[in-house]
Motif scaffolding. Structure first.
Motif, PDB file in Angstrom:
ATOM      1  N   GLY A  42     -22.930  39.007  33.417  1.00 29.15           N
ATOM      2  CA  GLY A  42     -22.608  38.241  32.210  1.00 29.15           C
ATOM      3  C   GLY A  42     -22.405  39.108  30.980  1.00 29.15           C
ATOM      4  N   GLU A  43     -22.703  40.384  31.102  1.00 30.09           N
ATOM      5  CA  GLU A  43     -22.540  41.303  29.972  1.00 30.09           C
ATOM      6  C   GLU A  43     -21.410  42.288  30.232  1.00 30.09           C
ATOM      7  OE1 GLU A  43     -24.324  40.882  27.196  1.00 30.09           O
ATOM      8  OE2 GLU A  43     -25.229  39.192  28.248  1.00 30.09           O
ATOM      9  N   THR A  44     -20.619  42.015  31.282  1.00 35.30           N
ATOM     10  CA  THR A  44     -19.629  42.995  31.714  1.00 35.30           C
ATOM     11  C   THR A  44     -18.232  42.612  31.283  1.00 35.30           C
ATOM     12  OG1 THR A  44     -20.949  43.597  33.629  1.00 35.30           O
ATOM     13  CG2 THR A  44     -18.602  44.138  33.738  1.00 35.30           C
ATOM     14  N   ILE A  45     -17.474  43.611  30.886  1.00 34.22           N
ATOM     15  CA  ILE A  45     -16.042  43.442  30.637  1.00 34.22           C
ATOM     16  C   ILE A  45     -15.323  44.516  31.441  1.00 34.22           C
ATOM     17  CG2 ILE A  45     -14.237  43.411  28.885  1.00 34.22           C
ATOM     18  CD1 ILE A  45     -16.915  42.978  26.972  1.00 34.22           C
ATOM     19  N   CYS A  62     -16.002  38.077  35.766  1.00 26.79           N
ATOM     20  CA  CYS A  62     -16.517  38.494  34.459  1.00 26.79           C
ATOM     21  C   CYS A  62     -15.316  38.574  33.523  1.00 26.79           C
ATOM     22  CB  CYS A  62     -17.221  39.845  34.546  1.00 26.79           C
ATOM     23  SG  CYS A  62     -16.162  41.194  35.112  1.00 26.79           S
ATOM     24  N   ASP A  63     -15.570  38.763  32.243  1.00 32.08           N
ATOM     25  CA  ASP A  63     -14.474  38.928  31.292  1.00 32.08           C
ATOM     26  C   ASP A  63     -13.629  40.133  31.709  1.00 32.08           C
ATOM     27  OD1 ASP A  63     -16.058  37.902  28.122  1.00 32.08           O
ATOM     28  OD2 ASP A  63     -15.196  36.748  29.784  1.00 32.08           O
ATOM     29  N   LYS A  86     -22.484  46.161  25.876  1.00 32.39           N
ATOM     30  CA  LYS A  86     -21.893  45.549  27.061  1.00 32.39           C
ATOM     31  C   LYS A  86     -21.683  46.614  28.133  1.00 32.39           C
ATOM     32  CE  LYS A  86     -21.440  41.707  24.855  1.00 32.39           C
ATOM     33  NZ  LYS A  86     -22.532  40.754  25.003  1.00 32.39           N
TER      34      LYS A  86
ATOM     35  N   GLY B 198     -18.371  39.026  27.026  1.00 32.37           N
ATOM     36  CA  GLY B 198     -19.372  38.811  28.074  1.00 32.37           C
ATOM     37  C   GLY B 198     -19.614  37.331  28.288  1.00 32.37           C
ATOM     38  N   THR B 199     -19.552  36.883  29.541  1.00 30.40           N
ATOM     39  CA  THR B 199     -19.710  35.456  29.828  1.00 30.40           C
ATOM     40  C   THR B 199     -21.151  34.995  29.635  1.00 30.40           C
ATOM     41  OG1 THR B 199     -20.236  35.821  32.149  1.00 30.40           O
ATOM     42  CG2 THR B 199     -17.906  35.543  31.592  1.00 30.40           C
ATOM     43  N   LYS B 200     -22.117  35.930  29.740  1.00 31.82           N
ATOM     44  CA  LYS B 200     -23.547  35.597  29.689  1.00 31.82           C
ATOM     45  C   LYS B 200     -23.889  34.527  30.714  1.00 31.82           C
ATOM     46  CE  LYS B 200     -23.600  36.714  24.764  1.00 31.82           C
ATOM     47  NZ  LYS B 200     -22.240  37.270  24.834  1.00 31.82           N
ATOM     48  N   GLY B 201     -23.047  34.384  31.714  1.00 32.15           N
ATOM     49  CA  GLY B 201     -23.282  33.383  32.747  1.00 32.15           C
ATOM     50  C   GLY B 201     -23.144  31.962  32.249  1.00 32.15           C
ATOM     51  N   PRO B 205     -14.963  33.261  32.896  1.00 30.24           N
ATOM     52  CA  PRO B 205     -14.489  34.527  32.328  1.00 30.24           C
ATOM     53  C   PRO B 205     -13.248  34.339  31.463  1.00 30.24           C
ATOM     54  CG  PRO B 205     -14.923  34.757  34.673  1.00 30.24           C
ATOM     55  CD  PRO B 205     -15.042  33.302  34.359  1.00 30.24           C
ATOM     56  N   ASN B 206     -13.194  35.102  30.380  1.00 29.36           N
ATOM     57  CA  ASN B 206     -11.978  35.186  29.574  1.00 29.36           C
ATOM     58  C   ASN B 206     -11.145  36.352  30.069  1.00 29.36           C
ATOM     59  OD1 ASN B 206     -12.494  33.013  27.887  1.00 29.36           O
ATOM     60  ND2 ASN B 206     -13.610  34.257  26.408  1.00 29.36           N
TER      61      ASN B 206
END
Lengths: 248, 353
Positions: A42-45, A62-63, A86, B198-201, B205-206
């Motif tokens: 969730g913290e990954t791009i 993830c982004d 991140k 970050g999606t933070k869950g 996702p963007n």
């Protein structure tokens, strides 16, 4: 019944477009599993390249940012500099990283940006139909080297891990392979080490993954794994080329 | 608010910081080096980051990354370096990323020269990159306008989700003028749910992307982008009108050239010759609306540029055949003199009397 194996939460449910026997599927999975295991999804791009894995932005859960050809390390630098907490990675093929993107990959290591590059080396340009890559082996045929690569006029293939390892800021460089299950397990370990390296703030990490391209090599998936082991590994030896100095 | 005396290139940096720019990525090139140097000294004092990238190409791609995270960011260069950035700029436009790009123009083509020019008009307004896209392009004529427009650029970039370009020239970059960092009206800015932070869950996702492989999707995307550009055309045209009433000839000029033209206009007034000026402040959208203000007394239009003639095409398009359009320009870093412009105008007026 206990769940023994499942699709990683780090991957989306989108069916990939990769060819039968393409090792992108395996490598995507390894990266995704590592991100989940480290609890950082969730913290990954991630930054996707131009190449067969251009659509990686559809496969990683993830982004993602789709970069221009070769520019992923610069895009990733922009992301990491404004969001230093991140987890940032680039995923690049050999045309993307070792040809058009040589300046960007050298300099992201030179500055020791605290991010991770996954470098997929299959000694060919896959997406565009099999042209010669900087990593294509001597004698190997490609659509723009129809008589086989020669040293004269084309140069010896580029060993990126060795090259990057001469840069002080490239604090963790390892080359792995995915040609059999044992190699795949080692590859996952290396990828995990690289991301842990990033999480510890130790600077730039890169894992070069020797990979197959059955379609453009003109081999079956199984023949490709053998070809990789017999031809690529002797020229691109596996191992750690640079790791942080032990603290004194 | 007190005024400060600042060099143009540095004032751009100060204005950007005031506007909340949190990332600057640049590369050395004459005549804008004072700007990255200023940012290398100042950004960290305001919680921002500075990177001297390995090339202008890398810098614009760092912008792509930072902008994708929803962070205000800026890069700058000069003509040959802006040429390098064209790939990144079309990607920024295609991915709809708010960003500010500053071009301190020098003579071209190719390596050209280091003296002032206005020969990047086509590059800025016709897109130097591939595909159908437009930039909102500002061309300030003095440093006060420069610092105001740089600040406004960051807002406009977010409002339209588009890169915005600010065009100066070597003169504006190097000159020192008193400026005031005013409190500008607060704009209503859209949220950035699209940003990769970050999606933070907690969300899907963007993806920051300009690739649309399905033709139907790419066409829809292009239609959406063009709708934005049409809104810019409707709402963002900016210009200054000077002495249009009773003008026999109207000049069209922007940036520092417009100040030289004003000197010529003042001199000719004393001779009883009335000349007006339309000064585009936005190069794109070109201020077509300004040309409706031309008086019936006007018999001809003279476009003055520090180039071989680029904006003159847009002047002709805007007039749509209504009036003859002539051109006077200098190139290579040669600065037009008021005397030469006066002489040209005398000839034109002599011809139209």
């Amino acid at each position: 019944m206990a769940m023994v194996y499942e699709r990683s939460e780090g991957l989306t449910i989108k069916q990939t477009h990769y060819c039968p026997g393409c090792t992108h599927g395996v490598i995507h999975k390894l990266v995704a599993e590592v991100l989940v295991e480290l609890g950082v999804l969730g913290e990954t791009i991630g930054v996707a390249p131009v190449g067969c894995s251009v659509l990686a932005y559809d496969y990683f859960n993830c982004d993602m940012s789709e970069a221009a050809h070769g520019r992923a390390p610069a895009v990733a630098t922009g992301i990491k500099r404004v969001m230093p907490e991140k987890v940032v990675f680039t995923y690049q093929g050999d045309g993307d990283l070792a040809s058009i993107g040589t300046a960007e990959i050298i300099h992201v290591a030179h500055r020791s940006e605290n991010l991770t590059t996954i470098f997929v080396n299959n000694a060919i340009y896959g997406m565009t139909g099999g042209q010669m890559a900087p990593t294509t082996l001597i004698g190997q045929k490609a659509t723009t080297a129809p008589y086989g690569r020669t040293v004269e006029g084309m140069g010896m293939p580029l060993r990126m891990s060795e090259l990057m390892a001469t840069i002080p800021g490239a604090t963790y460089i390892e080359r792995v392979s995915v040609h059999n299950p044992a190699a795949i397990r080692k590859a996952k370990k290396a990828i995990k080490t690289a991301f842990e390296h990033q999480l510890a703030g130790k600077g730039f990490s890169m894992v070069e993954v020797l990979s197959t391209c059955p379609t453009n090599w003109g081999l079956t998936p199984v023949e490709s794994l053998t070809w990789l082991e017999e031809n690529m590994i002797p020229y691109y030896p596996l191992g750690v080329f640079r790791k942080p100095e032990e603290a004194k | 608010m007190s005024k400060v005396l600042m060099k143009g290139n540095e004032a751009i940096g100060a204005a950007a910081i005031k506007a909340g720019c949190k990332a600057f990525f640049g590369y050395p090139i004459t005549p804008q080096n004072e700007l990255p140097e200023y940012m290398s000294k100042e950004m960290h004092k305001h919680g921002g980051v500075f990177v001297q990238a390995e090339s202008e190409v890398a810098a614009i791609n760092m912008i792509y990354g930072a902008a994708g995270c929803g962070v205000r960011c800026m890069t700058s260069s000069s003509s040959p370096g802006i040429a390098l950035k064209q790939e990144g700029i079309t990607y920024l436009a295609g991915a709809e990323l708010p960003s500010v790009i500053v071009n301190i123009v020098r003579g071209g083509p190719g390596l050209g020269g280091i003296q002032p020019a206005q020969s990047d008009y086509n590059q800025a307004t016709r897109g130097g990159g591939n595909g159908d896209y437009k930039l909102l392009v500002y061309a300030p004529a003095n440093l006060q306008e420069m610092v105001d427009l740089v600040q406004i650029s960051f807002d406009k970039a977010e409002i339209y989700r588009n890169p915005v370009m600010v065009v100066g020239d070597g003169m504006i970059g190097q000159m020192m003028e008193p400026i005031e960092f005013r409190e500008l009206p607060k704009a209503e800015l859209p949220a950035k749910p699209w940003a990769t932070d970050g999606t933070k869950g907690q969300r899907k996702p963007n993806v920051i992307n300009s690739l649309f492989l399905k033709p139907e999707e790419l066409e829809d995307h292009n239609i959406r982008l063009t709708n934005k550009y049409n809104a810019m055309k409707e709402n963002e045209q900016q210009w200054e009108s000077f002495n249009l009433e009773n003008a026999q000839v109207v000049c069209v000029a922007y940036g520092t050239t417009s100040r030289i033209v004003k000197n010529a206009i003042t001199a000719l007034k004393a001779e009883g010759i009335e000349v007006g000026l339309i000064r585009p402040i936005t190069l794109w959208p070109f201020p077509e609306k300004a040309f409706a203000q031309i008086a019936d007394s006007t018999k001809a239009v003279l476009t003055v540029e520090m180039s071989m003639g680029q904006m003159v095409d847009d002047v002709r398009l805007a007039l749509n055949g209504r009036l003859p359009v002539d051109f006077y320009g200098r190139s290579g870093g040669m600065i037009p003199t008021p005397e030469a412009i006066e002489q040209k105008l005398r000839e034109m007026v002599g011809g139209t009397k």
